[in-house]
Enzyme design. Structure first.
Site, short mmCIF file in Angstrom:
data_model
loop_
_atom_site.label_atom_id
_atom_site.label_comp_id
_atom_site.label_asym_id
_atom_site.label_seq_id
_atom_site.Cartn_x
_atom_site.Cartn_y
_atom_site.Cartn_z
CG ASP A 60 -119.72 3.27 -62.20
OD1 ASP A 60 -118.90 2.41 -62.31
OD2 ASP A 60 -119.93 4.27 -61.73
NE ARG A 107 -111.84 -0.76 -61.87
CZ ARG A 107 -111.99 -1.60 -60.75
NH1 ARG A 107 -113.13 -1.70 -60.16
NH2 ARG A 107 -110.95 -2.44 -60.60
CE1 TYR A 109 -116.58 10.26 -64.98
CE2 TYR A 109 -114.90 11.62 -63.47
CZ TYR A 109 -115.46 10.34 -63.97
OH TYR A 109 -114.54 9.34 -64.16
NE ARG A 120 -124.63 6.52 -61.40
CZ ARG A 120 -124.73 5.16 -61.49
NH1 ARG A 120 -123.69 4.31 -61.65
NH2 ARG A 120 -125.68 4.67 -61.35
#
Length: 248
Positions: free
Chosen positions: A53, A51, A111, A198
């Site tokens: 967000d 997933r 990421y 994050r």
């Protein structure tokens, strides 16, 4: 016999509520499945590598689907790019072995998080970075990030209300680089918890602002307590850069 297809997908997450289908909300998975249904007249499930967000972007999301069809991989790519919303692009579509699974075959992910570190914000491109006007100490951020590398429990960076069977993961690389007014954080690992990147970035920014030292950052990891870490960085600066698989 069904044919198995692998997709590499780029998307701008600004207008979407993440990857996974949600009732009455626009998502990446739902848009791709809608177009495949139109093309094949079949209900096809597209399985993503994981997933993302709401508001998070991807340059190299990976997904797969299976379909009994005469449509070629290249035809699927062309048609999907013609019919999908402009914020979603199929960069690659090819056939793969039936054993391939976008999620379970993945060996790791990278990421990237982009920060604009400048007194003046930007109007153009504001949906693709986090603006921080106070100067960031990038060497201090890198010294803190060095403590992330290894296999350990990252519970301090897990989003609240999202317990997993295990919060142990392996981070192979964590870098913080400055190029003029831009600060880029990249993290590679074998898996990530909800909001983990994050939350890491938010805590690294605290180190960059002098709110905690690199050694205190290490203590945050060891505490296994979300309350000890920094605020969650906003979603618009985060990009899923790539997903790694066994080359064989």
């Amino acid at each position: 016999m069904p044919t198995h297809f692998k997709l590499i997908i780029e998307y701008d997450g600004s207008a979407f509520h993440g990857w996974q289908i949600q009732p009455d909300l626009p998502t990446i998975q739902d848009e791709i499945q809608r177009v495949l249904r139109t093309m094949t007249q079949k209900d096809i499930i597209v399985h993503g590598s994981g997933r993302t967000d709401a508001g998070v972007h991807a340059l190299g999301q990976v997904a797969h689907f299976s379909c009994d069809t005469r449509i070629s991989a290249n035809q699927f790519r062309l048609a999907l790019n013609q019919m999908l919303p402009g914020g979603i692009v199929i960069r690659e579509c090819r056939t793969v072995d039936a054993s391939f699974h976008a999620r379970f075959s993945a060996k790791g992910k990278t990421y990237r998080y982009l920060i604009l570190n400048d007194p003046v914000p930007r109007a153009v491109g504001r949906h693709y970075h986090w603006h921080i006007h106070r100067p960031l100490d990038v060497p201090a951020m890198q010294a803190a990030a060095d403590h992330l590398v290894g296999e350990m429990d990252y519970k301090s960076f897990e989003g609240t209300g999202s317990p997993r069977e295990s919060t142990v993961r392996r981070i192979s690389r964590a870098s913080v680089l400055r190029d003029s007014e831009w600060v880029t954080v990249e993290v590679s690992g074998n898996g990530f918890l909800k909001f983990m990147v994050r939350n890491i970035v938010g805590t690294l920014v605290d180190a960059g602002l002098g709110k905690l030292s690199p050694d205190e950052f290490r203590d945050v990891i060891a505490a296994r307590d979300r309350k000890r870490a920094g605020a969650t960085a906003p979603p618009q600066g985060l990009f899923l850069l790539k997903v790694d698989y066994d080359p064989h």
